[in-house]
Design a protein around this motif. Structure first.
Motif, mmCIF file in Angstrom:
data_model
loop_
_atom_site.group_PDB
_atom_site.id
_atom_site.type_symbol
_atom_site.label_atom_id
_atom_site.label_comp_id
_atom_site.label_asym_id
_atom_site.label_seq_id
_atom_site.Cartn_x
_atom_site.Cartn_y
_atom_site.Cartn_z
ATOM 1 N N UNK A 62 -14.333 50.672 7.823
ATOM 2 C CA UNK A 62 -14.593 49.317 8.304
ATOM 3 C C UNK A 62 -13.943 48.256 7.429
ATOM 4 N N UNK A 63 -13.426 48.671 6.272
ATOM 5 C CA UNK A 63 -12.708 47.709 5.435
ATOM 6 C C UNK A 63 -11.225 47.852 5.751
ATOM 7 N N UNK A 64 -10.584 46.749 6.012
ATOM 8 C CA UNK A 64 -9.144 46.837 6.226
ATOM 9 C C UNK A 64 -8.436 46.289 5.003
ATOM 10 N N UNK A 65 -7.425 47.018 4.565
ATOM 11 C CA UNK A 65 -6.737 46.630 3.338
ATOM 12 C C UNK A 65 -5.233 46.783 3.489
ATOM 13 N N UNK A 66 -4.513 46.159 2.568
ATOM 14 C CA UNK A 66 -3.059 46.355 2.513
ATOM 15 C C UNK A 66 -2.787 47.681 1.790
ATOM 16 N N UNK A 67 -1.565 47.942 1.428
ATOM 17 C CA UNK A 67 -1.248 49.266 0.884
ATOM 18 C C UNK A 67 -1.767 49.526 -0.542
ATOM 19 N N UNK A 68 -2.085 48.488 -1.270
ATOM 20 C CA UNK A 68 -2.662 48.713 -2.593
ATOM 21 C C UNK A 68 -1.623 48.723 -3.698
ATOM 22 N N UNK A 69 -2.038 48.356 -4.898
ATOM 23 C CA UNK A 69 -1.108 48.283 -6.017
ATOM 24 C C UNK A 69 -1.811 48.769 -7.285
ATOM 25 N N UNK A 70 -1.061 49.445 -8.131
ATOM 26 C CA UNK A 70 -1.640 49.962 -9.377
ATOM 27 C C UNK A 70 -1.879 48.828 -10.375
ATOM 28 N N UNK A 71 -3.068 48.780 -10.942
ATOM 29 C CA UNK A 71 -3.343 47.809 -11.998
ATOM 30 C C UNK A 71 -3.940 48.542 -13.194
ATOM 31 N N UNK A 72 -3.662 48.054 -14.365
ATOM 32 C CA UNK A 72 -4.188 48.708 -15.552
ATOM 33 C C UNK A 72 -4.290 47.734 -16.713
ATOM 34 N N UNK A 124 -5.540 40.283 -5.326
ATOM 35 C CA UNK A 124 -6.383 41.348 -4.791
ATOM 36 C C UNK A 124 -7.855 41.010 -5.051
ATOM 37 N N UNK A 125 -8.731 41.521 -4.202
ATOM 38 C CA UNK A 125 -10.154 41.232 -4.403
ATOM 39 C C UNK A 125 -11.034 42.459 -4.640
ATOM 40 N N UNK A 156 -6.718 51.070 -8.500
ATOM 41 C CA UNK A 156 -5.856 50.575 -7.435
ATOM 42 C C UNK A 156 -6.456 49.297 -6.879
ATOM 43 N N UNK A 157 -5.660 48.246 -6.884
ATOM 44 C CA UNK A 157 -6.157 46.964 -6.382
ATOM 45 C C UNK A 157 -5.747 46.789 -4.922
ATOM 46 N N UNK A 158 -6.705 46.309 -4.132
ATOM 47 C CA UNK A 158 -6.443 46.070 -2.708
ATOM 48 C C UNK A 158 -6.830 44.641 -2.345
ATOM 49 N N UNK A 159 -6.186 44.180 -1.297
ATOM 50 C CA UNK A 159 -6.597 42.934 -0.678
ATOM 51 C C UNK A 159 -7.385 43.369 0.547
#
Lengths: 164, 106
Positions: A62-72, A124-125, A156-159
């Motif tokens: 039910x959550x829609x997200x973009x492809x995601x990005x690595x954060x560290x 990203x949130x 992994x950060x997503x919007x």
């Protein structure tokens, strides 16, 4: 001559033993207070933002997200001479070492904040699949017995737009 | 409080994700234990004193994590992970983390 050597020994002990512990106490305390204040301020900023961190691997249905990005985020931290002195005393009797716990918590909060700031820059949130690694740095003749640890956190950060 | 290291709970549904909860502790072994372990190193075998120490410390780290989850109002902690590291000679850090959630019967 022996009097002179003895005096030299005492001076040596005062300067390099007690002196360094006192220096560690004052400077270490000042930096700790400043760091904790800085951490609290930066964390307060994220509290308003509502950035959710989780170590789950998949986003809820039910959550829609973009492809995601690595954060560290990572940080290497060392203890001061005074804390090392306290830690050394504690090792005689064993048990919980509060001074080291504080150091590690500071390192972890700092690393996590660096990761969160990276996610924020990428708009990203949520940060999903959070993982943490800790490793000891050093171990050579110079660093033996000293506390030097690296904390590395990543995810992994997503919007996402939340349905729930 | 439900504590598991899988991502979902069979028969239950996650209704709210409250975020990461964590707990850590650093334990030092005392000099006596260290000496006994040194002796044990001659013959090999399990270092029971250390096993106990680490088990107890891991429980403590987990309890701190659960306290955080409780404060957030969670009824389960999912995907629990542990990491352990030697901070300095003779002291180890145990760290536990997971995601605090609210689950209901589905």
């Amino acid at each position: 001559m022996s009097d002179f050597l003895e005096a030299l020994g005492i001076i040596n002990f005062l300067v390099f033993g007690v002196g360094l512990i006192l220096l560690g106490y004052f400077v270490g305390r000042a930096t700790e207070i400043a760091h904790l204040k800085d951490l609290t301020e930066r964390e307060a900023h994220f509290e308003k933002m509502d950035l959710t961190i989780s170590d789950l691997r998949t986003l809820p249905a039910g959550w829609t997200a973009d492809e995601g990005v690595f954060v560290g985020g990572q940080v290497v931290i060392a203890s001061d001479q005074f804390k090392r002195f306290l830690g050394g005393l504690k090792k005689l009797v064993g048990g919980q070492v509060g001074t080291y716990e504080r150091i590690m918590n500071r390192a972890r909060r700092e690393a996590t904040l660096r990761m969160m700031e990276q996610a924020e820059r990428k708009n990203c949130n949520v940060i999903w699949c959070f993982r943490q690694e800790t490793s000891t740095v050093g171990g050579g003749p110079v660093s033996r017995g000293k506390v030097m640890a690296e904390v590395f956190v990543y995810g992994t950060a997503y919007k996402v737009s939340r349905a729930v | 409080m439900l504590v598991i290291n899988t991502e979902s709970v069979p028969g239950k549904e996650i209704v709210k994700i409250l975020g990461l909860v964590q707990g850590n502790t650093i334990r030092a072994k005392h000099a006596g234990r260290d000496f006994m372990a040194g002796l044990k190193n001659i013959v090999g075998g399990e270092l029971t004193a250390y096993t106990e120490l680490l088990t107890e410390a891991r429980r403590e780290a987990m309890q701190r994590m659960l306290n955080q989850a409780e404060e957030l109002g969670a009824n389960a902690v999912l995907n629990v992970r542990f990491t352990t590291s030697a901070i300095t000679a003779g002291a180890a850090e145990l760290y536990a983390y997971g995601t605090a959630v609210v689950v209901v019967e589905s």
